[in-house]
Each structure stands twice: as C-alpha cells, then as structure tokens.
Enzyme design. Structure first.
Site, PDB file in Angstrom:
ATOM      1  N   ASP A   1       0.844  -1.197   0.000  1.00 16.23           N
ATOM      2  CA  ASP A   1       0.000   0.000   0.000  1.00 16.23           C
ATOM      3  C   ASP A   1       0.879   1.247   0.000  1.00 16.23           C
ATOM      4  OD1 ASP A   1      -1.848   2.008   0.444  1.00 16.23           O
ATOM      5  OD2 ASP A   1      -2.959   0.886   1.964  1.00 16.23           O
TER       6      ASP A   1
ATOM      7  N   HIS B   1      -3.199  -1.050  -2.156  1.00  9.93           N
ATOM      8  CA  HIS B   1      -4.347  -0.343  -1.594  1.00  9.93           C
ATOM      9  C   HIS B   1      -5.619  -0.678  -2.374  1.00  9.93           C
ATOM     10  CE1 HIS B   1      -6.028   2.960   0.799  1.00  9.93           C
ATOM     11  NE2 HIS B   1      -6.712   3.292  -0.272  1.00  9.93           N
TER      12      HIS B   1
END
Length: 409
Positions: free
Chosen positions: A169, A200
């Site tokens: 992420d 993400h």
C-alpha cells in the site's frame, strides 16, 4: 435493497444509505466511505453486509464540503476525490460517525450491538471510532490511511478492532506498517492481518488492485469478528442438513433453492459442474443433479467444522453407478460398479442462507472404481482411499515404490 435516511447533528443534517437484512432487523454497522463518497461501490458493500444479517448505515461523510457526491476511482474523479480528502476534517468526521451510530441505534431495524466498518479514509475513521466513541462493539478497517499518526489513542479501544493491511500500500508504506504493528500487535482485542503482495483497495470490486482471494479472506475474518462480538448467530449445521435433505432425500428442487440466497452458486471442482446464479443453478439442480443420483446414494458424515460463515463437511459419498451421473461422471454410461469416495464440501453462508458450495473429491479414484482408469503404474487408488479413511491402520505408502528403501536407512 436500501433507502436514504437523514441523520441529525448539532451542525445540521446529512443523508445516509440504509440497507436492511432480509429478516428485517439485525445488529448495526456504520459503514465509513472511501474518498469517493457514498457511491455505488459503498452501497454494494452495505447490501453485502445486509445479506450477512446486519442493518448497515453509510453516512455521507463529505456532506460538509460536497454533499451527495459520488465519484469513481479513475481519471478526473480520482483527482477530485484526493482534493476532497485534503479538505476533510477528520475530527468532525468522527463526530459524524458518532451521529450515524446514534441514528442507527434509534431505528427499530437495529437490534443488539453496533459496530463500524471502513475502507481507505473510512478505515482510519473506523480506528478512530473504536478509540473515541462509546459502545463500538467491533470496528473493522481496510487499508486505513494515516492510522500511524494516531497510535497514541490505541489504549482507549474498548471493543474489538480488526485491521486489514495491504503489504504494498503506497498510502501506508513499510515504515508506517511497522509502526502500526509495533503499537497494536499483540493486544488481545486487536487483530492485524497483512495481505502479501496486495496494494491499496484490494477489496474494491472492479478496482484496479482488486484481488478476489484476498478480499474473500478479509471478508471472512471481518465477519468472524462481527459475529463473535455482535452476532447474529445462525445454526449453520441445521441449515446445511436441511439443504442436503432436499437434495438427496425429498429431491425437491424448489425447497433446495429456498435454502439459498437469491443468487447462489455451486462448483463441483473436479468436473466444473454446477451453476452460477438462480436460473442456471435451478436448471442444473432440476435436470442434472437432484433427480440424477442413483437410488442407493448415501452420504456418510465423518467430521464437520463450523466457522463464522461456513461449514466444512468431510464425508464418504457412496453409490452404485446404475444411471448416468451428469455432475460427477458426465457422458459416462452406467457401469453397475460400486463407488465409495471421500468427499469434502465447503459451504459458505450469507446470513441464514447458503451462498455457495465448493465440492471436492478424487476423480481418479472414481474412474478407477468404475473401470475407466487402469491404476497400474499410476499414483492413484480406488476404493482403498475410502476404506483407509475409516480405518487408519490400513497400509500406508503402497503407491510409493521407494518406501521399502527407507526402512534400511
């Protein structure tokens, strides 16, 4: 499935999307949006959790800066969403989540306890809600952004908190993840899950980084936490038994379908038979399964594991091959041979209805037993696999030519 309601605060009122379970009531969840507003994705997530038995409210947390906005995760919409995120007042957002919780608890469709669920921006808000708001039984955050900047509040968490972290992420880089693990890891009421290789928004259906396997695992962990702290609790064992009764005893297709969600699916893994969606699955059951099993078909249960959202059954499936069995031996005329095979059923539920079945067995063993596969020289066995399952003292390693060699070593 849902409706729009108004949520009152001292600063004014704002809208929220309310999804209600088929039972008409259930424990409450406030669903905190991503940076794209209460869009179709958030409404679908709310409907998903309503199917699981929860009354879900998705408040419009951007109401102070862009009320009613719905954006996508692509192009100019994405840039606009980032701009809104930069304008967003986090503290007021938590206040609005609290107002949504109050509004949800006041509704007759919400019974028992309430929790919070959030994605991206909402993942951070779910964490802050667990820290700051009273009576949050369980909070779940997906790839929350900026949690590492509020770790000093973690001691205030009184309920259960689950955090799903995407390993790659960019909005929560390795240093931030390390801070989160250091501060939150090992606490009895907190669960941290890292999803290797994921970016993400891995749980955003249709998104660029969507990963179905990780999304399913994260959802199962989330449901397990909510079920444990808030309910609702269902007798999955009895529901599965009733489904099997209609499949193999009463052979009633309509009754079988009535035990399932509106759009279920079944996948018999070795032969890829089954159906996806109500119409296809009913057609499969009617013409190729329920009425296509030999009269002497029996299921002998050996073990059953019941989880928060699924049942795993280990059994012996036994029959005499006196008719063509479309789902297991498609295109193979009856041989009259006896078959006994170990079979595993992984049965997922949404709420009190079956959502899907994944059914596994050893197709090679079936083919050996009906005389369609010569096991000589192949690492496969026939009825011995079933017999050894019932009697572990039956010989092991009979297919391993080198087994005798290791005795002398």
């Amino acid at each position: 499935m849902g409706q729009t309601i108004q949520i009152q605060t001292q600063d004014g009122s704002f809208s929220g999307y309310l999804a209600i379970p088929a039972a008409g009531k259930g424990p409450g969840i406030v669903l905190c949006q991503e940076i794209f507003g209460v869009n179709a994705t958030m409404r679908q997530v709310a409907d998903y959790y309503a199917e699981e038995g929860y009354t879900v409210l998705v408040p419009d947390l951007f109401w102070r800066i862009a009320p009613g906005i719905e954006l996508t995760d692509r192009g100019e919409d994405f840039q606009r969403a980032l701009g809104l995120y930069q304008q967003f007042d986090e503290d007021k957002g938590v206040h609005d989540v609290g107002a949504a919780l109050d509004a949800l608890r006041a509704r007759p469709e919400c019974v028992g306890q309430a929790g919070v669920l959030g994605f991206c921006l909402g993942g951070k808000l779910a964490y802050l809600a667990a820290c700051r708001l009273p009576g949050v039984a369980c909070a779940v955050g997906y790839y929350g952004v900026g949690i590492e900047r509020a770790l000093d509040e973690a001691d205030n968490i009184r309920g259960r908190f689950v955090l799903h972290i995407a390993e790659r992420d960019g909005f929560c880089p390795p240093a931030a993840q390390a801070q989160i693990r250091e501060a939150l890891g090992g606490r009895p009421s907190i669960e941290l899950y890292v999803y290797p290789g994921m970016d993400h928004a891995f749980a955003r259906v249709g998104g660029e980084h969507f990963d179905k396997a990780s999304a399913l695992m994260a959802h199962q962990r989330s449901i397990a936490a909510y079920r444990s702290e808030m309910g609702p609790h269902y007798d999955f064992s009895a529901l599965w038994d009733k489904h099997c009764e209609h499949e193999f005893a009463t052979r009633d297709v309509d009754a079988t379908m009535a035990t399932m969600v509106p759009e279920p699916y079944v996948n018999h893994i070795p032969t890829m038979t089954g159906g996806v969606g109500y119409r296809q699955l009913k057609r499969f059951y009617q013409h190729h399964f329920v009425h296509s099993n030999p009269p002497d078909t029996t299921l002998i249960p050996l073990s059953r594991t019941i989880g928060a959202s699924q049942v795993v059954d280990e059994m012996l499936f036994c029959f005499t091959h006196t008719c063509e069995i479309d789902w297991m031996l498609p295109g193979v005329p009856p041989t009259g041979r006896r078959v006994e095979i170990p079979l595993i059923a992984i049965v997922k539920f949404r709420g009190d209805k079956l959502y899907h079945e994944h059914i596994y067995w050893d197709q090679a063993s079936v083919l050996v037993q009906i005389g369609k596969l010569d096991p000589k020289g192949l690492p496969v066995a026939g009825v011995e696999t079933a017999r050894k399952l019932l009697d572990e003292t039956q010989p092991s390693n009979t297919l391993m030519a080198r087994w005798s060699e290791s005795e002398r070593q």
